[in-house]
Design an enzyme around this catalytic site. Structure first.
Site, PDB file in Angstrom:
ATOM      1  N   ILE A  30      -8.444-126.318   0.869  1.00  0.00           N
ATOM      2  CA  ILE A  30      -9.904-126.281   0.718  1.00  0.00           C
ATOM      3  C   ILE A  30     -10.378-124.867   0.365  1.00  0.00           C
ATOM      4  O   ILE A  30     -11.292-124.686  -0.443  1.00  0.00           O
ATOM      5  CB  ILE A  30     -10.582-126.793   2.011  1.00  0.00           C
ATOM      6  CG1 ILE A  30     -10.220-128.273   2.252  1.00  0.00           C
ATOM      7  CG2 ILE A  30     -12.099-126.619   1.943  1.00  0.00           C
ATOM      8  CD1 ILE A  30     -10.606-128.807   3.638  1.00  0.00           C
TER       9      ILE A  30
ATOM     10  N   ASP B  52      -2.645-111.664   8.366  1.00  0.00           N
ATOM     11  CA  ASP B  52      -2.887-112.694   9.381  1.00  0.00           C
ATOM     12  C   ASP B  52      -4.242-112.441  10.038  1.00  0.00           C
ATOM     13  O   ASP B  52      -4.454-111.386  10.658  1.00  0.00           O
ATOM     14  CB  ASP B  52      -1.750-112.632  10.420  1.00  0.00           C
ATOM     15  CG  ASP B  52      -1.806-113.812  11.379  1.00  0.00           C
ATOM     16  OD1 ASP B  52      -2.908-114.291  11.701  1.00  0.00           O
ATOM     17  OD2 ASP B  52      -0.714-114.247  11.812  1.00  0.00           O
TER      18      ASP B  52
ATOM     19  N   ASN C 281     -12.826-120.447   6.748  1.00  0.00           N
ATOM     20  CA  ASN C 281     -12.136-121.704   6.460  1.00  0.00           C
ATOM     21  C   ASN C 281     -10.721-121.783   7.034  1.00  0.00           C
ATOM     22  O   ASN C 281     -10.228-122.877   7.315  1.00  0.00           O
ATOM     23  CB  ASN C 281     -12.107-121.892   4.925  1.00  0.00           C
ATOM     24  CG  ASN C 281     -11.057-122.889   4.486  1.00  0.00           C
ATOM     25  OD1 ASN C 281     -11.261-124.099   4.580  1.00  0.00           O
ATOM     26  ND2 ASN C 281      -9.906-122.403   4.009  1.00  0.00           N
TER      27      ASN C 281
ATOM     28  N   TYR D 212      -6.749-129.774  18.614  1.00  0.00           N
ATOM     29  CA  TYR D 212      -7.418-129.361  17.363  1.00  0.00           C
ATOM     30  C   TYR D 212      -8.894-129.758  17.414  1.00  0.00           C
ATOM     31  O   TYR D 212      -9.774-128.958  17.072  1.00  0.00           O
ATOM     32  CB  TYR D 212      -6.707-130.036  16.193  1.00  0.00           C
ATOM     33  CG  TYR D 212      -7.391-129.891  14.859  1.00  0.00           C
ATOM     34  CD1 TYR D 212      -7.237-128.736  14.095  1.00  0.00           C
ATOM     35  CD2 TYR D 212      -8.175-130.924  14.335  1.00  0.00           C
ATOM     36  CE1 TYR D 212      -7.863-128.611  12.860  1.00  0.00           C
ATOM     37  CE2 TYR D 212      -8.802-130.805  13.107  1.00  0.00           C
ATOM     38  CZ  TYR D 212      -8.643-129.654  12.371  1.00  0.00           C
ATOM     39  OH  TYR D 212      -9.265-129.531  11.156  1.00  0.00           O
TER      40      TYR D 212
ATOM     41  N   LYS E  10     -12.375-127.509  17.122  1.00  0.00           N
ATOM     42  CA  LYS E  10     -13.431-127.747  16.135  1.00  0.00           C
ATOM     43  C   LYS E  10     -14.771-128.064  16.821  1.00  0.00           C
ATOM     44  O   LYS E  10     -15.830-127.797  16.252  1.00  0.00           O
ATOM     45  CB  LYS E  10     -13.007-128.848  15.162  1.00  0.00           C
ATOM     46  CG  LYS E  10     -11.800-128.454  14.295  1.00  0.00           C
ATOM     47  CD  LYS E  10     -12.078-127.231  13.428  1.00  0.00           C
ATOM     48  CE  LYS E  10     -10.979-126.936  12.425  1.00  0.00           C
ATOM     49  NZ  LYS E  10     -11.279-125.825  11.523  1.00  0.00           N
TER      50      LYS E  10
ATOM     51  N   THR F 171      -4.493-132.047   1.411  1.00  0.00           N
ATOM     52  CA  THR F 171      -3.983-130.674   1.293  1.00  0.00           C
ATOM     53  C   THR F 171      -2.634-130.640   2.038  1.00  0.00           C
ATOM     54  O   THR F 171      -2.158-131.674   2.501  1.00  0.00           O
ATOM     55  CB  THR F 171      -4.935-129.659   1.974  1.00  0.00           C
ATOM     56  OG1 THR F 171      -4.919-129.909   3.387  1.00  0.00           O
ATOM     57  CG2 THR F 171      -6.361-129.765   1.470  1.00  0.00           C
TER      58      THR F 171
END
Ligand code: NAP
Length: 256
Positions: A17, A56, A83, A148, A152, A183
């Protein structure tokens, strides 16, 4: 915000993305500053005049380098697209502590640290947009991606809070909630292979489509961009019928 001539930092721009955002914003006339670990990847993505900083983002020195070099080269930062992110397909109760911390470092702490570095520049100019890439998994929990999803949710809360904190400073924030985007994200995620339903391509959109949604969102000063927009329907159903949705998701996960 009109994008032509604007200075845009994109993190995680070496592929997926982020790379698609670089292409999309470049087409709209933005001046780009791109960051990710892979220098080769960044070189492939960067067009003429784009600044690249390989490193990083969990390292404060790298983050500072990205921001300082962008100011040195372009004199301003108009848009930050936060992102860079990683996934983890491990049940939360089995996830190793160090993997959980590593995921939070990339998905949340590095993102917040970039905001900390960029916000003073935007406040000084009374202008700017901070775009944080969350996930539809930050609107309702996906049980194959629980940790995860937690990261988010944190990104979503941060984005909404920042909007209120920076309101009188002329700095806008926008949350992006992609659904399933094709992706390398799944292949690069830590842990087991995700359930078949997630690997299916039925609901998938391309990274280019997601990037176009992000660009349009910035142009119209959107608060939240769901990409694709049909994701709002899933969010509404999850809010209205939480028990039903939980059972269905647990079945999809093979845990009901
Ligand atoms: P991707 O193809 O795996 O790309 C992730 C990008 O982040 C890469 O450019 C990677 O570059 C960079 N990155 C990862 N860790 C980094 C670190 N420590 N420092 C610097 N850069 C780092 O994934 P994607 O699908 O494009 O995901 C982009 C964002 O969208 C993520 O925040 C993800 O959570 C979110 N998202 C994706 C999906 C989906 O279905 N794909 C759905 C919802 C949300 P290097 O490896 O070169 O560092």
């Amino acid at each position: 915000m009109r994008i032509e001539g604007k200075v845009v930092i994109v993190t995680g721009a070496s592929e997926g993305i982020g790379a698609a955002c670089a292409a999309e914003f470049a087409r709209s006339g933005a001046r780009l500053s791109l960051c990710a670990r892979s220098e080769d990847g960044l070189r492939r993505v960067a067009g003429d005049g784009a600044l690249i900083t390989a490193g990083d983002l969990t390292d404060e020195a790298v983050r500072r380098r990205v921001v300082d070099r962008t100011i040195e080269r372009f004199g301003a930062i108009d848009i930050l697209i936060n992102n860079a992110g990683v996934g983890m397909y491990i049940p939360s109760w089995q996830a190793p502590e160090e993997e959980v911390r590593r995921l939070m470092e990339v998905n949340f702490f590095a993102l917040l640290a970039m905001v900390r570095l960029v916000a003073p520049h935007m406040r000084a100019r009374h202008s700017g947009t901070i775009v944080n890439v969350g996930s539809i998994g930050g609107k309702f929990v996906l049980p194959w991606l629980t940790v995860y999803s937690a990261s988010k949710y944190a990104v979503g809360a941060l984005t909404e809070g920042l909007r209120m904190e920076l309101r009188r400073d002329g700095v806008r924030t926008m949350l992006v909630c992609p659904g399933y985007v094709t992706t390398e994200f799944q292949r690069r995620a830590v842990g087991e292979i995700p359930p078949q339903v997630v690997r299916g391509r039925r609901f998938a959109i391309t990274a280019a489509r997601c990037a176009a949604d992000i660009r349009r969102g910035v142009e119209r000063d959107a608060r939240t961009v769901m990409s694709p927009p049909i994701g709002w329907l899933a969010v509404a159903v999850a809010r209205l019928l939480p028990r039903v949705v939980e059972v269905r998701l647990a079945r999809m996960n093979g845990t009901a």
